[in-house]
Enzyme design. Structure first.
Site, PDB file in Angstrom:
ATOM      1  N   ARG A 155       3.685  -0.504  -4.995  1.00  0.00           N
ATOM      2  CA  ARG A 155       3.221   0.189  -4.041  1.00  0.00           C
ATOM      3  C   ARG A 155       2.215  -0.630  -3.791  1.00  0.00           C
ATOM      4  O   ARG A 155       1.277  -0.922  -2.270  1.00  0.00           O
ATOM      5  CB  ARG A 155       3.079   1.950  -3.970  1.00  0.00           C
TER       6      ARG A 155
ATOM      7  N   GLU B 112       5.358   9.364   1.202  1.00  0.00           N
ATOM      8  CA  GLU B 112       5.684   8.405   1.297  1.00  0.00           C
ATOM      9  C   GLU B 112       5.025   8.473  -0.620  1.00  0.00           C
ATOM     10  O   GLU B 112       6.392   7.741  -1.653  1.00  0.00           O
ATOM     11  CB  GLU B 112       4.927   7.164   0.950  1.00  0.00           C
TER      12      GLU B 112
HETATM   13  C1  LIG Z   1       8.735  -1.283   0.676  1.00  0.00           C
HETATM   14  C2  LIG Z   1       8.860  -0.187   1.027  1.00  0.00           C
HETATM   15  C3  LIG Z   1       9.960   0.471   1.657  1.00  0.00           C
HETATM   16  C4  LIG Z   1      10.628   1.522   1.497  1.00  0.00           C
HETATM   17  N1  LIG Z   1      11.243   2.425   2.225  1.00  0.00           N
HETATM   18  C5  LIG Z   1      12.155   3.161   2.142  1.00  0.00           C
HETATM   19  C6  LIG Z   1      13.335   3.237   3.351  1.00  0.00           C
HETATM   20  O1  LIG Z   1      13.129   3.399   4.458  1.00  0.00           O
HETATM   21  N2  LIG Z   1      13.802   4.791   3.580  1.00  0.00           N
HETATM   22  C7  LIG Z   1      13.675   5.034   1.881  1.00  0.00           C
HETATM   23  O2  LIG Z   1      14.273   6.750   1.594  1.00  0.00           O
HETATM   24  N3  LIG Z   1      13.077   5.274   1.542  1.00  0.00           N
HETATM   25  C8  LIG Z   1      12.289   4.024   1.406  1.00  0.00           C
HETATM   26  N4  LIG Z   1      10.948   3.687   0.218  1.00  0.00           N
HETATM   27  C9  LIG Z   1      11.098   4.462  -0.965  1.00  0.00           C
HETATM   28  C10 LIG Z   1      12.068   4.316  -2.346  1.00  0.00           C
HETATM   29  O3  LIG Z   1      13.536   4.058  -1.851  1.00  0.00           O
HETATM   30  C11 LIG Z   1      11.638   4.811  -3.656  1.00  0.00           C
HETATM   31  O4  LIG Z   1      12.278   6.102  -3.103  1.00  0.00           O
HETATM   32  C12 LIG Z   1      10.921   5.531  -3.609  1.00  0.00           C
HETATM   33  O5  LIG Z   1       9.785   4.197  -3.958  1.00  0.00           O
HETATM   34  C13 LIG Z   1      10.259   5.771  -4.963  1.00  0.00           C
HETATM   35  O6  LIG Z   1      10.622   4.867  -6.525  1.00  0.00           O
HETATM   36  P1  LIG Z   1      11.529   4.737  -7.661  1.00  0.00           P
HETATM   37  O7  LIG Z   1      12.690   4.617  -6.637  1.00  0.00           O
HETATM   38  O8  LIG Z   1      11.767   3.936  -8.036  1.00  0.00           O
HETATM   39  O9  LIG Z   1      11.348   6.773  -8.312  1.00  0.00           O
HETATM   40  P2  LIG Z   1      10.296   7.180  -9.109  1.00  0.00           P
HETATM   41  O10 LIG Z   1      10.713   8.280  -9.326  1.00  0.00           O
HETATM   42  O11 LIG Z   1       9.162   6.514  -8.784  1.00  0.00           O
HETATM   43  O12 LIG Z   1      10.574   7.019 -10.381  1.00  0.00           O
HETATM   44  C14 LIG Z   1      10.478   5.704 -11.510  1.00  0.00           C
HETATM   45  C15 LIG Z   1      12.016   5.086 -11.879  1.00  0.00           C
HETATM   46  O13 LIG Z   1      12.507   6.050 -12.760  1.00  0.00           O
HETATM   47  C16 LIG Z   1      13.404   5.855 -12.585  1.00  0.00           C
HETATM   48  N5  LIG Z   1      14.391   7.197 -11.621  1.00  0.00           N
HETATM   49  C17 LIG Z   1      13.489   8.100 -11.662  1.00  0.00           C
HETATM   50  N6  LIG Z   1      15.059   9.144 -11.094  1.00  0.00           N
HETATM   51  C18 LIG Z   1      15.946   8.644 -11.255  1.00  0.00           C
HETATM   52  C19 LIG Z   1      16.888   9.337 -11.389  1.00  0.00           C
HETATM   53  N7  LIG Z   1      16.918  10.106 -10.869  1.00  0.00           N
HETATM   54  N8  LIG Z   1      18.570   8.632 -11.421  1.00  0.00           N
HETATM   55  C20 LIG Z   1      17.588   7.289 -12.044  1.00  0.00           C
HETATM   56  N9  LIG Z   1      16.571   6.770 -12.281  1.00  0.00           N
HETATM   57  C21 LIG Z   1      15.844   7.994 -12.124  1.00  0.00           C
HETATM   58  C22 LIG Z   1      14.266   5.197 -12.427  1.00  0.00           C
HETATM   59  O14 LIG Z   1      13.927   3.931 -12.906  1.00  0.00           O
HETATM   60  C23 LIG Z   1      12.978   4.537 -10.990  1.00  0.00           C
HETATM   61  O15 LIG Z   1      12.085   3.793 -10.522  1.00  0.00           O
HETATM   62  C24 LIG Z   1      11.067   2.504  -0.198  1.00  0.00           C
HETATM   63  C25 LIG Z   1      10.053   1.790  -0.925  1.00  0.00           C
HETATM   64  C26 LIG Z   1       9.455   0.659  -0.853  1.00  0.00           C
HETATM   65  C27 LIG Z   1       8.376   0.114  -1.393  1.00  0.00           C
END
Ligand SMILES: Cc1cc2nc3c(=O)[nH]c(=O)nc-3n(C[C@H](O)[C@H](O)[C@H](O)COP(=O)(O)OP(=O)(O)OC[C@H]3O[C@@H](n4cnc5c(N)ncnc54)[C@H](O)[C@@H]3O)c2cc1C
Length: 248
Positions: A197, A93
């Site tokens: 998280r 994760e």
């Molecule tokens: C409670 C919880 C449950 C979850 N359940 C699932 C699940 O069931 N299945 C699953 O697949 N995932 C799940 N996730 C993971 C979630 O969908 C994200 O992939 C993960 O938390 C990474 O966070 P983020 O998307 O903010 O990206 P990060 O990589 O942390 O990037 C930070 C920020 O940068 C920006 N960013 C980064 N890359 C891009 C891009 N390519 N384009 C545009 N903006 C970008 C966005 O604003 C993003 O929020 C879960 C997360 C949480 C917290």
């Protein structure tokens, strides 16, 4: 070094250094990553004089940046952690967060001990079932490894063959296997990670890790992370939230 929960070790091993240029009239009451973030913020308008009392200190200046969402300045400063005793389930994760750099113990290494989920460990019957399942998985792994190694004994590339045997046999090992990982991220990325998280909705092991990382970051850079408040839930686990964390 912080033993954050049973077996988990969170260790800050890298941080930002800052040296102010000698030909710029910049002085501040902080060092390292916090000083660099302030320098970067003030450099935008060359506003080295501290005309506004509320933002004259490093803490006041950085708090203002958090309040207005001027977070790109925080990307100049970073922290690196060495994390041990966490499960592969949790690093899976963790690795979804794309602004960090990672170096993780190879999954082709020897099998490791397991990190038992707290909810299972708290119940003696479930604990026993868990231990039995882990032992069975380990036996299946050893059986498969034996078979694969015997099949590969005639191959000249012995070291590669052993790795490939472990890589196939590991398919039956549990996600609870312990791992170790080095993670580097800038302050903005750490704030975003903790914002997502350390919430109640997150996986409990990952939430405990996020709270432990926050505690370390609050010691390292209090002016950047002190807005997160750690609180205790009814089940005794911790959570953290900030009024300034949105989409980052
Ligand atoms: C409670 C919880 C449950 C979850 N359940 C699932 C699940 O069931 N299945 C699953 O697949 N995932 C799940 N996730 C993971 C979630 O969908 C994200 O992939 C993960 O938390 C990474 O966070 P983020 O998307 O903010 O990206 P990060 O990589 O942390 O990037 C930070 C920020 O940068 C920006 N960013 C980064 N890359 C891009 C891009 N390519 N384009 C545009 N903006 C970008 C966005 O604003 C993003 O929020 C879960 C997360 C949480 C917290």
């Amino acid at each position: 070094m912080v033993p954050a929960q049973s077996g988990l070790i969170v260790q800050l091993i890298g941080r930002t250094e800052f040296t102010a240029p000698q030909d710029v009239p910049f002085e501040t009451d902080a060092v390292g990553g916090q000083a660099l973030a302030e320098f970067a913020g003030r450099s935008i308008y060359s506003s080295w004089e501290r005309a506004v009392p509320a933002t004259a200190s490093n803490s006041g200046f950085l708090l203002h940046l958090l309040q207005v969402g001027h977070l790109s300045v925080l990307e100049h400063s970073s922290a690196t952690f060495y994390l041990r005793g966490l499960s592969r389930s949790v690093t899976h994760e963790f690795l979804r967060h794309r602004h960090f750099s990672y170096s993780e113990l190879s999954p082709r290494a020897e099998p490791q001990d397991v990190v038992e989920p707290a909810a299972i460990g708290a119940d003696p019957v479930l604990h026993q079932r868990f231990q039995t399942a882990v032992a069975q998985a380990r036996t299946a792994y050893e059986d498969l490894l034996d078979g694969l190694q015997q099949a590969g004994t005639s191959r000249p590339d012995g070291s590669l063959a052993r790795k490939q045997a472990r890589q196939a046999a590991r398919a039956v090992l549990p996600l609870a296997q312990s791992t170790a990982i080095v993670v580097t991220g800038n302050y903005r990325a750490w704030r975003h990670f903790i914002g997502m998280r350390a919430t109640e909705a997150a996986d409990v092991e990952l939430r405990m890790l996020a709270v432990a990382l926050l505690a370390e970051l609050q010691r390292e850079a209090p002016h950047v992370f002190a807005d997160f408040r750690i609180s205790t839930l009814a089940d005794g686990t911790s959570t953290a939230a900030s009024p300034y964390v949105g989409d980052g």
